[in-house]
Design a protein around this motif. Structure first.
Motif, PDB file in Angstrom:
ATOM      1  N   ASN A 308     -43.823 -19.219   9.229  1.00 33.00           N
ATOM      2  CA  ASN A 308     -42.815 -19.727   9.595  1.00 33.00           C
ATOM      3  C   ASN A 308     -41.959 -20.485   8.748  1.00 33.00           C
ATOM      4  OD1 ASN A 308     -43.232 -18.299  12.112  1.00 33.00           O
ATOM      5  ND2 ASN A 308     -44.607 -19.700  12.847  1.00 33.00           N
ATOM      6  N   ASP A 310     -38.264 -21.368   6.326  1.00 37.50           N
ATOM      7  CA  ASP A 310     -36.724 -21.167   6.739  1.00 37.50           C
ATOM      8  C   ASP A 310     -36.278 -20.419   5.458  1.00 37.50           C
ATOM      9  OD1 ASP A 310     -33.967 -21.421   6.586  1.00 37.50           O
ATOM     10  OD2 ASP A 310     -33.804 -23.603   6.961  1.00 37.50           O
TER      11      ASP A 310
ATOM     12  N   ARG B 267     -33.283  -9.310   6.492  1.00 38.97           N
ATOM     13  CA  ARG B 267     -33.701 -10.710   6.969  1.00 38.97           C
ATOM     14  C   ARG B 267     -34.455 -10.890   8.133  1.00 38.97           C
ATOM     15  NH1 ARG B 267     -32.467 -15.515   8.434  1.00 38.97           N
ATOM     16  NH2 ARG B 267     -31.751 -17.200   6.874  1.00 38.97           N
ATOM     17  N   GLN B 271     -38.279 -12.561   8.862  1.00 39.06           N
ATOM     18  CA  GLN B 271     -38.516 -13.649   9.591  1.00 39.06           C
ATOM     19  C   GLN B 271     -39.215 -13.215  10.881  1.00 39.06           C
ATOM     20  OE1 GLN B 271     -34.789 -15.865  10.381  1.00 39.06           O
ATOM     21  NE2 GLN B 271     -35.276 -15.649  12.414  1.00 39.06           N
TER      22      GLN B 271
END
Lengths: 319, 319
Positions: A308, A310, B267, B271
């Motif tokens: 996790n 950014d 993306r 993620q």
């Protein structure tokens, strides 16, 4: 289970309890990384666990170990990181309420994940006293059970299931390395391996900017007072009291890497394993590469703990 | 096997042939992506294949299908991308020589991978005539067998094993979507699904800046002349002659996404699935999200084809 420390049987029970809800994550391998390391590396890919981190194992075990009556009153914790999200998700699997106390200044994307999994967020000031007071008030008001992120014995037992799976899939192993923050994963792993493979060495990997476990083991006493300074946001916590006792009892060693080394290792994992890992995971590979002569020729299991991160703030440029 | 087009049995034979060398890659799933898409998405994670892409399946099948006598003379191809690296790696598994003709201007990291797997690199000018001449000269000089990146029937059959595994693990599926460049993966997938699940729709996903397969199917004839303009470096090739015939025969449809949509999908994969994918993979999710009303409520299998991306040049900033 006693209040303090789980046994190997508790880890087996945890594995059975979480099996309907958790993923058996794959083990990844890269000949390129083996060549760099001079040993055989077997990576337990916990970013592919539900919620994106091993934390779901412990939270799920704690939630499903509750009696029906206790479960009806819900669970509460004070973690704005992966444990908060994992507990929210675990509570969701049982259809019960989850309260998460999050300090002001917590990372917005992690709070969003906690809310998305259906937990109730309670904000408080960013200090330990405020967090504990908020948690205690919620316990009193709602009757919810506290699920501590790393000292809870069911959490510790649940975290031990990752290396249990790794051993069953890829054993025998000469060494197991996991990151260490509060020590739930490392203590659970040490308990698991002590029965599964008593000759397997168990190492913790810790960022230099939060190396209290390494210093505490060297001093022979827990040294929880320090100001963390590391990119590894999951490992800034001092090691817990029961966790430290387990590390001492099982002769666990802790190795340290600095953030530059961890970021380089993180980049290698992304590139060679195609797995998105957060810095708190990559520290395990960082200490291995830093101390590679100690592991030459071995079969080494590493737990990549979570993914996790950014994506808008990747740290390559700091290396 | 006939010269032109493999059958379902050839795909089964390929699966058996590559089993000792290739990984059975995991299937990933994300409730968050399901919620966004309005259907159930099952992602075949080929970045976790050896060499970081599905290309190893076809290359490995072609290499191990050679007679011992032919194998002794080695293999040759003209691909500076994932197929070149995959063929080098496949040749390495059989201990035979591999020649890769790479045009000037090819990506340095991909050339480095080809060399690392032990292939001999031959540079040539960056045009089709020069590449084919260099390949033909190498075939004459060494007796090496040409393994074309997507028209070779053994390559096509090998690529079909990805959806075979996906179907066996997660079927039945309503729809399968794979990227399409030269069409090896898409044709192999169409052949596989036609037997495994005749009612399952098979879609290709193509970047708008190299949408020759979509235009060719609409026109009813192959339209290979275009100048590609897309970030999807694995999909800039026109669809091959036998590949196009398979797409027509099996009524495969091709959907198109622009690079902005593909980068956003890439993306999301990083993620939510914690998997490093390259743009050429993400186009499959991009077309699904763009046309989500067509897939509402379905079980959709997507092949995420590869993860060989330059971590220093991530394209988020272009979105």
């Amino acid at each position: 289970m006693p209040d303090s420390t789980p046994t190997f049987d508790d880890i087996l029970a945890a594995a059975a309890r979480i099996a309907p809800h958790a993923h058996t994550t794959p083990v990844l391998h890269s000949r390129e990384l083996d060549a760099m390391a001079g040993c055989t590396l077997l990576f337990k890919a916990e970013p592919l666990q539900r919620g994106g981190a091993f934390k779901f194992r412990g939270a799920c075990n704690a939630v499903w170990a509750l009696s029906d009556e206790a479960a009806r009153r819900g669970v509460v914790t004070h973690s704005s990181g992966n444990h908060g999200a994992a507990l929210a998700l675990a509570a969701h699997t049982r259809g019960i309420a989850c309260h998460v106390v999050a300090p002001d200044g917590a990372v917005a994307t992690k709070l969003a994940a906690i809310a998305r999994y259906g937990a109730v967020l309670h904000r408080c000031e960013a200090n330990t006293a405020a967090r504990e007071a908020a948690c205690a008030r919620l316990q009193t008001d709602t009757g919810a059970s506290l699920v501590h992120p790393f000292t809870d014995p069911y959490v510790m037992a649940g975290q031990g299931t990752a290396v249990l799976e790794l051993h069953n899939a890829q054993g025998p192993l000469d060494t197991v390395i996991t990151p260490v923050g509060g020590g739930g994963l490392l203590a659970g792993s040490a308990i698991a391996m002590a029965t599964l493979a008593p000759d397997c060495a168990v190492f913790g990997a810790e960022p230099q900017g939060a190396d209290d476990a390494a210093r505490s083991l060297a001093a022979g006493e827990r040294l929880p007072d320090f100001v963390p300074d590391t990119i590894c946001d999951g490992l800034r916590t001092p090691v817990g009291v029961p966790n430290f006792a387990v590390l001492q009892r099982h002769k666990v060693q802790v190795l340290v890497a600095d953030d530059r080394e961890t970021i380089a290792a993180m980049r290698l994992v992304w590139q060679c394993l195609k797995l998105v890992v957060e810095p708190s995971s990559a520290v395990a590979l960082a200490v291995l590469l830093k101390h590679r002569e100690r592991f030459a020729g071995q079969r080494v299991g590493l737990v990549l703990s979570g993914g996790n991160v950014d994506l808008d703030a990747l740290p390559w440029s700091h290396t």
